[in-house]
Scaffold this motif. Structure first.
Motif, PDB file in Angstrom:
ATOM      1  N   PHE A 203       0.825  -1.208   0.000  1.00 30.19           N
ATOM      2  CA  PHE A 203       0.000   0.000   0.000  1.00 30.19           C
ATOM      3  C   PHE A 203       0.855   1.253   0.000  1.00 30.19           C
ATOM      4  O   PHE A 203       0.350   2.339  -0.270  1.00 30.19           O
ATOM      5  N   TYR A 204       2.120   1.106   0.296  1.00 34.68           N
ATOM      6  CA  TYR A 204       3.026   2.253   0.294  1.00 34.68           C
ATOM      7  C   TYR A 204       3.465   2.592  -1.122  1.00 34.68           C
ATOM      8  O   TYR A 204       3.511   3.756  -1.507  1.00 34.68           O
ATOM      9  N   SER A 205       3.772   1.571  -1.880  1.00 37.28           N
ATOM     10  CA  SER A 205       4.196   1.782  -3.274  1.00 37.28           C
ATOM     11  C   SER A 205       3.109   1.430  -4.274  1.00 37.28           C
ATOM     12  O   SER A 205       3.331   1.502  -5.483  1.00 37.28           O
ATOM     13  N   THR A 206       1.945   1.050  -3.787  1.00 32.86           N
ATOM     14  CA  THR A 206       0.775   0.738  -4.617  1.00 32.86           C
ATOM     15  C   THR A 206       1.076  -0.303  -5.690  1.00 32.86           C
ATOM     16  O   THR A 206       0.850  -0.075  -6.873  1.00 32.86           O
ATOM     17  N   ASP A 207       1.624  -1.431  -5.257  1.00 36.25           N
ATOM     18  CA  ASP A 207       1.799  -2.552  -6.169  1.00 36.25           C
ATOM     19  C   ASP A 207       1.638  -3.849  -5.381  1.00 36.25           C
ATOM     20  O   ASP A 207       1.295  -3.825  -4.202  1.00 36.25           O
TER      21      ASP A 207
END
Length: 438
Positions: A203-207
């Motif tokens: 969820f931090y790098s959205t992958d």
């Protein structure tokens, strides 16, 4: 039903409008914006994602399909509103009550790496941390046991050897979501120990690749790997679902934590470990915790490492009505059952576990010891996984694991913290399992 928008990097998504019709919601790019604040907006008939976003000057992140009692939109904001919306925005929303809270970097991990051991890759060969063997917690290595004596005293303290005999499934069939800084996905210790890749999320790098990022020995790098490794040492047959919400510096957003909890529920987690906390409570995260409770998913949260009272959130909410059957708060003690110098404490704290110098996997195939309430929490998480794998009812486990804790107040011990390290105190795995499985 909650529809998540933008932070998961979706390109398009058709959402229900408030109570009527359908509406297409534009989404952000894969590199989603991080917002200073977040607003919960009660929806009314005729609202659309576009109209709500326009009224607030923000970005719609979630749109809830008017389930009873939960007809809301979650909106990311970057304009300074100081907890309240301007009169123009409220007029545009018909004067309805809107909740606004701080979002960016509201959460942080809780632990400090104190020692590393390089060159240990061969010890993890074959990958799986295994059960107690020959009096020492060990790792399965290509068909032979390779002793790892560093944690022996810790496991003796909580009764791990007897506990694993009482729960011979060793957590098989149980999925534990570790919501943290990610893990080292390539570490041999996690071979065959992770949930299916389509259940992972960053969820931090959205992958979909929740890999730890950073520099070894700095910040939070290795924190999530250690936490996951502790869970597996207690419940070696459980599966870890890695979900990343913390950056290399150990901080993360409210929205990330809330959406990771929802993700874990939706993707089959039985227990969620939150070795992180915030100095402020969050209505946005509360809603996710309530959904976990309604779904029968247990949540374990660390109490924080500032040697202060109160404890951090969401551990501080563990005794709250509606969450007390699913949320467990955990502080730290040393091997003499004395409160760790760093551990937070409060009447809301439910129990403690050993959290000092806990060895576990570290990035790049290494092993490292961390200290913190972050390390105490996954011992409780792993214990719950052992019980669930033996068919225990999850609705009773949060209460029983705290009730069967070992007294840390006898003979004047921890006199300055009486009733602030739990009603009883320290994790006692055999006592918990005997009560639960009889």
């Amino acid at each position: 039903m909650t529809r998540t928008v933008s932070l998961l990097g979706l390109l398009t998504l058709t959402l229900l409008t408030a109570c009527t019709g359908t509406q297409s919601v534009p989404t952000a790019s894969v590199n989603a914006e991080r917002f200073g604040q977040v607003a919960l907006v009660p929806l009314q008939a005729g609202d659309t994602p576009e109209s709500v976003a326009r009224a607030l000057g923000g970005t719609v992140l979630e749109w809830n399909d008017c389930a009873p009692g939960d007809c809301t939109a979650l909106v990311g904001l970057n304009a300074p509103v100081n907890g309240q919306l301007g009169a123009q925005s409220l007029r545009a929303l018909g004067g309805r009550s809107v909740h606004v809270e701080h979002n960016r970097n509201a959460f942080g991990g809780s632990g400090t790496m104190i020692a590393t051991m390089g060159g240990k890759i061969s010890m993890w060969a074959g990958g799986k941390i295994s059960m107690w063997a020959g009096g020492k917690i060990s790792m399965w290595a290509g068909g032979t046991y390779s002793a790892l004596p560093e944690n022996t005293a810790l496991w003796q303290k909580i009764g791990l050897e007897e506990g694993q005999r009482l729960a011979p499934s060793l957590g098989a069939g149980v999925t534990v979501a570790v919501i943290d800084s990610g893990i080292d996905l390539q570490h041999p210790a996690f071979q065959d120990a992770l949930s299916a890749p389509n259940t992972w999320q960053d969820f931090y790098s959205t992958d979909g690749v929740p890999q730890e990022e950073g520099v070894f020995g700095e910040g939070a790098y290795g924190h999530g790997t250690n936490v996951a490794g502790i869970v597996l040492q207690v419940a070696p047959a459980a599966k870890i679902m890695p979900l990343r919400v913390l950056g290399a510096d150990g901080s993360g957003d409210v929205v990330m934590v809330a959406q990771a909890i929802d993700w874990a529920i939706d993707h089959g987690a039985d227990v969620i470990n939150l070795s992180l906390g915030s100095t402020e409570s969050s209505k946005v995260v509360d809603r996710a915790l309530e959904r976990a409770a309604a779904s029968g998913v247990l949540v374990v949260s660390s109490a924080g490492n500032e040697n202060t009272s109160p404890i951090t959130y969401p551990a501080s909410a563990a005794r709250r009505k509606g969450l007390n059957s699913s949320l467990v708060s955990v502080g730290s003690v040393d091997l003499n059952d004395v409160k760790s110098s760093f551990s937070n404490y409060a009447s809301e704290l439910e129990m403690v576990a050993p959290g000092e110098s806990v060895y576990a996997p570290a990035p790049d195939g290494q092993m490292a010891a961390w200290s913190g309430t972050s390390m105490a929490a996954p011992m409780v998480t792993g214990s719950l996984a052992l019980a669930i794998a033996e068919g225990a009812k999850t609705s009773e486990l949060a209460k029983k694991i705290t009730e069967k804790a070992q007294d840390v107040y006898k003979d004047g011990l921890n006199a300055s913290y009486k009733d602030k390290l739990g009603d009883k105190g320290r994790l006692d795995l055999p006592a918990f399992l005997k009560e639960t499985l009889d």
